[in-house]
Design a protein around this motif. Structure first.
Motif, PDB file in Angstrom:
ATOM      1  N   ALA A  85      11.120   0.156   4.731  1.00 39.26           N
ATOM      2  CA  ALA A  85      11.295  -1.306   4.829  1.00 39.26           C
ATOM      3  C   ALA A  85      11.371  -1.749   6.288  1.00 39.26           C
ATOM      4  O   ALA A  85      10.753  -2.748   6.680  1.00 39.26           O
ATOM      5  CB  ALA A  85      12.554  -1.734   4.072  1.00 39.26           C
ATOM      6  N   ALA A  88       7.872  -1.381   7.915  1.00 36.90           N
ATOM      7  CA  ALA A  88       6.973  -2.438   7.437  1.00 36.90           C
ATOM      8  C   ALA A  88       7.302  -3.772   8.113  1.00 36.90           C
ATOM      9  O   ALA A  88       6.408  -4.533   8.484  1.00 36.90           O
ATOM     10  CB  ALA A  88       7.078  -2.565   5.912  1.00 36.90           C
ATOM     11  N   GLN A  89       8.595  -4.021   8.298  1.00 37.19           N
ATOM     12  CA  GLN A  89       9.005  -5.271   8.939  1.00 37.19           C
ATOM     13  C   GLN A  89       8.544  -5.310  10.405  1.00 37.19           C
ATOM     14  O   GLN A  89       8.010  -6.314  10.871  1.00 37.19           O
ATOM     15  CB  GLN A  89      10.519  -5.412   8.870  1.00 37.19           C
ATOM     16  CG  GLN A  89      11.012  -6.805   9.236  1.00 37.19           C
ATOM     17  CD  GLN A  89      12.481  -6.989   8.889  1.00 37.19           C
ATOM     18  OE1 GLN A  89      13.274  -6.067   9.027  1.00 37.19           O
ATOM     19  NE2 GLN A  89      12.844  -8.169   8.437  1.00 37.19           N
ATOM     20  N   ARG A  93       4.616  -6.900   8.196  1.00 41.87           N
ATOM     21  CA  ARG A  93       4.161  -7.154   6.819  1.00 41.87           C
ATOM     22  C   ARG A  93       5.274  -7.845   6.035  1.00 41.87           C
ATOM     23  O   ARG A  93       6.437  -7.661   6.289  1.00 41.87           O
ATOM     24  CB  ARG A  93       3.771  -5.836   6.143  1.00 41.87           C
ATOM     25  CG  ARG A  93       2.476  -5.279   6.680  1.00 41.87           C
ATOM     26  CD  ARG A  93       1.913  -4.251   5.717  1.00 41.87           C
ATOM     27  NE  ARG A  93       2.824  -3.168   5.491  1.00 41.87           N
ATOM     28  CZ  ARG A  93       2.825  -2.011   6.162  1.00 41.87           C
ATOM     29  NH1 ARG A  93       1.963  -1.812   7.125  1.00 41.87           N
ATOM     30  NH2 ARG A  93       3.685  -1.065   5.881  1.00 41.87           N
TER      31      ARG A  93
ATOM     32  N   LYS B  11      11.156  -3.041  -1.990  1.00 48.56           N
ATOM     33  CA  LYS B  11      11.679  -3.907  -0.918  1.00 48.56           C
ATOM     34  C   LYS B  11      13.191  -4.001  -1.026  1.00 48.56           C
ATOM     35  O   LYS B  11      13.764  -3.887  -2.110  1.00 48.56           O
ATOM     36  CB  LYS B  11      11.072  -5.304  -1.033  1.00 48.56           C
ATOM     37  CG  LYS B  11       9.681  -5.434  -0.430  1.00 48.56           C
ATOM     38  CD  LYS B  11       9.194  -6.879  -0.587  1.00 48.56           C
ATOM     39  CE  LYS B  11       7.732  -7.018  -0.231  1.00 48.56           C
ATOM     40  NZ  LYS B  11       7.453  -6.977   1.207  1.00 48.56           N
ATOM     41  N   GLU B  64      -2.561  -0.891   0.398  1.00 49.41           N
ATOM     42  CA  GLU B  64      -2.418  -2.318   0.090  1.00 49.41           C
ATOM     43  C   GLU B  64      -2.954  -2.673  -1.286  1.00 49.41           C
ATOM     44  O   GLU B  64      -2.357  -3.445  -2.030  1.00 49.41           O
ATOM     45  CB  GLU B  64      -3.193  -3.156   1.120  1.00 49.41           C
ATOM     46  CG  GLU B  64      -2.425  -3.511   2.364  1.00 49.41           C
ATOM     47  CD  GLU B  64      -3.347  -4.187   3.373  1.00 49.41           C
ATOM     48  OE1 GLU B  64      -3.141  -3.947   4.575  1.00 49.41           O
ATOM     49  OE2 GLU B  64      -4.276  -4.916   2.962  1.00 49.41           O
ATOM     50  N   SER B  68       0.403   0.360  -3.657  1.00 40.10           N
ATOM     51  CA  SER B  68       1.647  -0.415  -3.635  1.00 40.10           C
ATOM     52  C   SER B  68       1.422  -1.780  -4.263  1.00 40.10           C
ATOM     53  O   SER B  68       0.289  -2.247  -4.374  1.00 40.10           O
ATOM     54  CB  SER B  68       2.138  -0.598  -2.192  1.00 40.10           C
ATOM     55  OG  SER B  68       1.371  -1.595  -1.541  1.00 40.10           O
ATOM     56  N   PRO B  70       2.474  -5.280  -3.174  1.00 40.26           N
ATOM     57  CA  PRO B  70       3.076  -5.910  -1.977  1.00 40.26           C
ATOM     58  C   PRO B  70       4.142  -6.958  -2.294  1.00 40.26           C
ATOM     59  O   PRO B  70       4.903  -7.334  -1.412  1.00 40.26           O
ATOM     60  CB  PRO B  70       1.889  -6.555  -1.261  1.00 40.26           C
ATOM     61  CG  PRO B  70       0.671  -6.189  -2.018  1.00 40.26           C
ATOM     62  CD  PRO B  70       1.042  -5.512  -3.294  1.00 40.26           C
ATOM     63  N   GLU B  73       7.079  -4.121  -3.063  1.00 41.94           N
ATOM     64  CA  GLU B  73       7.170  -2.834  -2.359  1.00 41.94           C
ATOM     65  C   GLU B  73       6.698  -2.937  -0.911  1.00 41.94           C
ATOM     66  O   GLU B  73       5.792  -3.704  -0.591  1.00 41.94           O
ATOM     67  CB  GLU B  73       6.324  -1.779  -3.092  1.00 41.94           C
ATOM     68  CG  GLU B  73       6.895  -1.381  -4.451  1.00 41.94           C
ATOM     69  CD  GLU B  73       5.936  -0.528  -5.278  1.00 41.94           C
ATOM     70  OE1 GLU B  73       6.418   0.341  -6.023  1.00 41.94           O
ATOM     71  OE2 GLU B  73       4.706  -0.753  -5.204  1.00 41.94           O
ATOM     72  N   ASP B  74       7.320  -2.137  -0.054  1.00 42.15           N
ATOM     73  CA  ASP B  74       6.846  -1.920   1.315  1.00 42.15           C
ATOM     74  C   ASP B  74       6.157  -0.568   1.369  1.00 42.15           C
ATOM     75  O   ASP B  74       6.468   0.327   0.588  1.00 42.15           O
ATOM     76  CB  ASP B  74       8.028  -1.884   2.296  1.00 42.15           C
ATOM     77  CG  ASP B  74       8.696  -3.230   2.450  1.00 42.15           C
ATOM     78  OD1 ASP B  74       7.976  -4.226   2.627  1.00 42.15           O
ATOM     79  OD2 ASP B  74       9.936  -3.283   2.406  1.00 42.15           O
ATOM     80  N   GLU B  76       4.266   2.527   4.195  1.00 38.66           N
ATOM     81  CA  GLU B  76       4.055   3.031   5.554  1.00 38.66           C
ATOM     82  C   GLU B  76       3.050   4.163   5.457  1.00 38.66           C
ATOM     83  O   GLU B  76       3.107   4.980   4.532  1.00 38.66           O
ATOM     84  CB  GLU B  76       5.393   3.519   6.111  1.00 38.66           C
ATOM     85  CG  GLU B  76       5.396   3.820   7.590  1.00 38.66           C
ATOM     86  CD  GLU B  76       5.124   5.286   7.876  1.00 38.66           C
ATOM     87  OE1 GLU B  76       4.590   5.571   8.956  1.00 38.66           O
ATOM     88  OE2 GLU B  76       5.420   6.133   7.008  1.00 38.66           O
TER      89      GLU B  76
END
Lengths: 93, 93
Positions: A85, A88-89, A93, B11, B64, B68, B70, B73-74, B76
Protein backbone atom coordinates in the motif's frame (compact mmCIF):
# COMPACT_ATOMS: atom_id res chain seq x y z
CA UNK A 1 7.04 -2.04 15.46
CA UNK A 2 8.52 -4.72 13.21
CA UNK A 3 7.09 -5.65 9.84
CA UNK A 4 7.53 -9.07 8.32
CA UNK A 5 6.42 -10.56 5.03
CA UNK A 6 5.65 -14.26 4.59
CA UNK A 7 5.48 -15.41 0.97
CA UNK A 8 3.77 -18.79 0.44
CA UNK A 9 3.91 -20.50 -2.96
CA UNK A 10 2.73 -23.90 -4.27
CA UNK A 11 5.66 -26.33 -4.49
CA UNK A 12 7.12 -26.84 -7.96
CA UNK A 13 5.71 -30.37 -8.28
CA UNK A 14 2.20 -29.27 -7.25
CA UNK A 15 -0.35 -28.26 -9.89
CA UNK A 16 -1.36 -24.61 -9.61
CA UNK A 17 -4.75 -24.17 -11.34
CA UNK A 18 -4.99 -20.46 -10.46
CA UNK A 19 -1.60 -19.75 -12.02
CA UNK A 20 -2.54 -21.82 -15.08
CA UNK A 21 -5.80 -19.83 -15.45
CA UNK A 22 -3.83 -16.57 -15.48
CA UNK A 23 -1.30 -18.03 -17.95
CA UNK A 24 -4.17 -19.05 -20.26
CA UNK A 25 -5.84 -15.64 -20.09
CA UNK A 26 -2.75 -13.55 -20.91
CA UNK A 27 -2.53 -14.29 -24.68
CA UNK A 28 -6.24 -13.51 -25.05
CA UNK A 29 -5.52 -10.11 -23.50
CA UNK A 30 -2.67 -9.48 -25.95
CA UNK A 31 0.27 -10.43 -23.72
CA UNK A 32 2.78 -12.67 -25.52
CA UNK A 33 5.96 -14.42 -24.38
CA UNK A 34 4.86 -15.37 -20.86
CA UNK A 35 6.30 -18.80 -20.05
CA UNK A 36 4.83 -19.52 -16.62
CA UNK A 37 2.71 -18.01 -13.87
CA UNK A 38 2.47 -19.34 -10.31
CA UNK A 39 0.02 -17.88 -7.81
CA UNK A 40 0.60 -17.91 -4.07
CA UNK A 41 -0.09 -15.85 -0.96
CA UNK A 42 1.58 -12.88 0.67
CA UNK A 43 1.11 -12.01 4.35
CA UNK A 44 2.11 -8.63 5.80
CA UNK A 45 2.52 -9.04 9.57
CA UNK A 46 3.08 -6.27 12.13
CA UNK A 47 4.60 -7.30 15.45
CA UNK A 48 5.34 -5.32 18.63
CA UNK A 49 9.02 -4.51 19.16
CA UNK A 50 12.04 -3.98 16.94
CA UNK A 51 13.00 -6.48 14.21
CA UNK A 52 15.22 -9.20 15.75
CA UNK A 53 16.30 -12.77 15.08
CA UNK A 54 13.97 -13.87 17.85
CA UNK A 55 10.93 -12.21 16.22
CA UNK A 56 11.98 -13.57 12.82
CA UNK A 57 12.09 -17.08 14.31
CA UNK A 58 8.60 -16.55 15.76
CA UNK A 59 7.19 -15.44 12.40
CA UNK A 60 8.86 -18.41 10.73
CA UNK A 61 7.05 -20.65 13.24
CA UNK A 62 3.72 -18.95 12.35
CA UNK A 63 4.45 -19.63 8.68
CA UNK A 64 5.13 -23.31 9.40
CA UNK A 65 2.14 -23.89 11.67
CA UNK A 66 -0.61 -21.62 10.35
CA UNK A 67 0.20 -19.76 7.14
CA UNK A 68 1.45 -22.58 4.92
CA UNK A 69 0.77 -26.25 4.33
CA UNK A 70 4.29 -27.73 4.20
CA UNK A 71 3.07 -30.74 2.20
CA UNK A 72 2.15 -28.65 -0.82
CA UNK A 73 3.65 -25.19 -0.22
CA UNK A 74 7.02 -23.50 0.24
CA UNK A 75 7.41 -20.31 2.23
CA UNK A 76 9.95 -17.54 2.76
CA UNK A 77 10.03 -14.98 5.58
CA UNK A 78 11.75 -11.59 5.60
CA UNK A 79 11.69 -8.21 7.31
CA UNK A 80 10.09 -5.54 5.11
CA UNK A 81 10.00 -1.83 5.81
CA UNK A 82 7.35 -0.83 3.29
CA UNK A 83 3.93 -2.36 2.65
CA UNK A 84 2.56 -2.72 -0.89
CA UNK A 85 0.00 0.00 0.00
CA UNK A 86 2.82 2.44 0.86
CA UNK A 87 4.75 1.66 -2.33
CA UNK A 88 1.61 2.06 -4.47
CA UNK A 89 0.91 5.40 -2.81
CA UNK A 90 4.47 6.62 -3.45
CA UNK A 91 4.11 5.61 -7.10
CA UNK A 92 0.98 7.73 -7.24
CA UNK A 93 -1.62 5.05 -7.80
CA UNK B 1 14.35 -15.54 -19.17
CA UNK B 2 13.12 -12.73 -16.93
CA UNK B 3 11.34 -13.32 -13.63
CA UNK B 4 8.91 -10.82 -12.16
CA UNK B 5 6.92 -10.78 -8.96
CA UNK B 6 3.56 -9.04 -8.65
CA UNK B 7 2.40 -8.50 -5.05
CA UNK B 8 -1.30 -7.67 -4.68
CA UNK B 9 -2.68 -6.53 -1.30
CA UNK B 10 -6.11 -5.31 -0.13
CA UNK B 11 -6.14 -1.50 0.17
CA UNK B 12 -5.74 -0.14 3.69
CA UNK B 13 -9.37 1.03 3.89
CA UNK B 14 -10.72 -2.35 2.71
CA UNK B 15 -11.69 -5.02 5.26
CA UNK B 16 -9.51 -8.11 5.02
CA UNK B 17 -11.41 -11.03 6.59
CA UNK B 18 -8.67 -13.58 5.78
CA UNK B 19 -6.04 -11.44 7.51
CA UNK B 20 -8.37 -10.93 10.48
CA UNK B 21 -8.94 -14.70 10.74
CA UNK B 22 -5.18 -15.27 10.93
CA UNK B 23 -4.80 -12.45 13.48
CA UNK B 24 -7.52 -14.04 15.63
CA UNK B 25 -5.96 -17.51 15.46
CA UNK B 26 -2.42 -16.49 16.45
CA UNK B 27 -3.01 -15.93 20.22
CA UNK B 28 -4.81 -19.28 20.42
CA UNK B 29 -1.65 -20.87 19.00
CA UNK B 30 0.54 -19.12 21.59
CA UNK B 31 1.79 -16.21 19.47
CA UNK B 32 1.59 -12.89 21.34
CA UNK B 33 2.32 -9.32 20.30
CA UNK B 34 1.05 -9.48 16.72
CA UNK B 35 -0.63 -6.16 15.91
CA UNK B 36 -1.97 -6.75 12.41
CA UNK B 37 -2.03 -9.28 9.59
CA UNK B 38 -3.03 -8.55 5.99
CA UNK B 39 -3.37 -11.31 3.41
CA UNK B 40 -2.85 -10.77 -0.29
CA UNK B 41 -1.57 -12.53 -3.39
CA UNK B 42 1.85 -13.13 -4.88
CA UNK B 43 2.38 -13.97 -8.55
CA UNK B 44 5.68 -15.32 -9.89
CA UNK B 45 5.82 -14.67 -13.64
CA UNK B 46 8.41 -15.95 -16.12
CA UNK B 47 8.73 -14.06 -19.40
CA UNK B 48 10.87 -14.67 -22.50
CA UNK B 49 13.86 -12.35 -22.83
CA UNK B 50 16.10 -10.42 -20.47
CA UNK B 51 14.67 -8.13 -17.76
CA UNK B 52 14.06 -4.67 -19.22
CA UNK B 53 11.99 -1.55 -18.59
CA UNK B 54 9.76 -2.60 -21.48
CA UNK B 55 9.03 -6.02 -19.98
CA UNK B 56 8.51 -4.43 -16.56
CA UNK B 57 5.94 -2.06 -18.11
CA UNK B 58 4.17 -5.05 -19.72
CA UNK B 59 3.98 -6.93 -16.40
CA UNK B 60 2.69 -3.77 -14.72
CA UNK B 61 -0.08 -3.67 -17.34
CA UNK B 62 -0.93 -7.34 -16.58
CA UNK B 63 -1.16 -6.44 -12.90
CA UNK B 64 -3.51 -3.55 -13.66
CA UNK B 65 -5.76 -5.43 -16.07
CA UNK B 66 -5.82 -9.02 -14.84
CA UNK B 67 -4.03 -9.66 -11.54
CA UNK B 68 -5.50 -6.93 -9.34
CA UNK B 69 -8.78 -5.14 -8.86
CA UNK B 70 -7.68 -1.48 -8.59
CA UNK B 71 -10.87 -0.53 -6.72
CA UNK B 72 -9.98 -2.65 -3.69
CA UNK B 73 -6.33 -3.69 -4.16
CA UNK B 74 -2.87 -2.16 -4.43
CA UNK B 75 -0.07 -3.85 -6.33
CA UNK B 76 3.69 -3.66 -6.69
CA UNK B 77 5.85 -5.18 -9.45
CA UNK B 78 9.55 -6.01 -9.32
CA UNK B 79 12.19 -8.19 -10.95
CA UNK B 80 13.12 -11.18 -8.79
CA UNK B 81 15.95 -13.61 -9.40
CA UNK B 82 14.90 -16.34 -6.99
CA UNK B 83 11.52 -17.98 -6.52
CA UNK B 84 10.20 -18.90 -3.06
CA UNK B 85 10.70 -22.58 -4.01
CA UNK B 86 14.41 -21.95 -4.70
CA UNK B 87 14.90 -20.03 -1.43
CA UNK B 88 13.10 -22.74 0.57
CA UNK B 89 15.31 -25.38 -1.04
CA UNK B 90 18.49 -23.43 -0.21
CA UNK B 91 17.32 -23.13 3.40
CA UNK B 92 16.96 -26.91 3.44
CA UNK B 93 13.22 -27.22 3.86
Amino acid sequence: MARFVVDVMPKREILDPQGKAVLGALPRLGFEGVLDVRQGKRFEIEVEGEPSDDLLAQVRKMAEILLSNPVIEDFEVHVEEHTVAEIAQEEGR
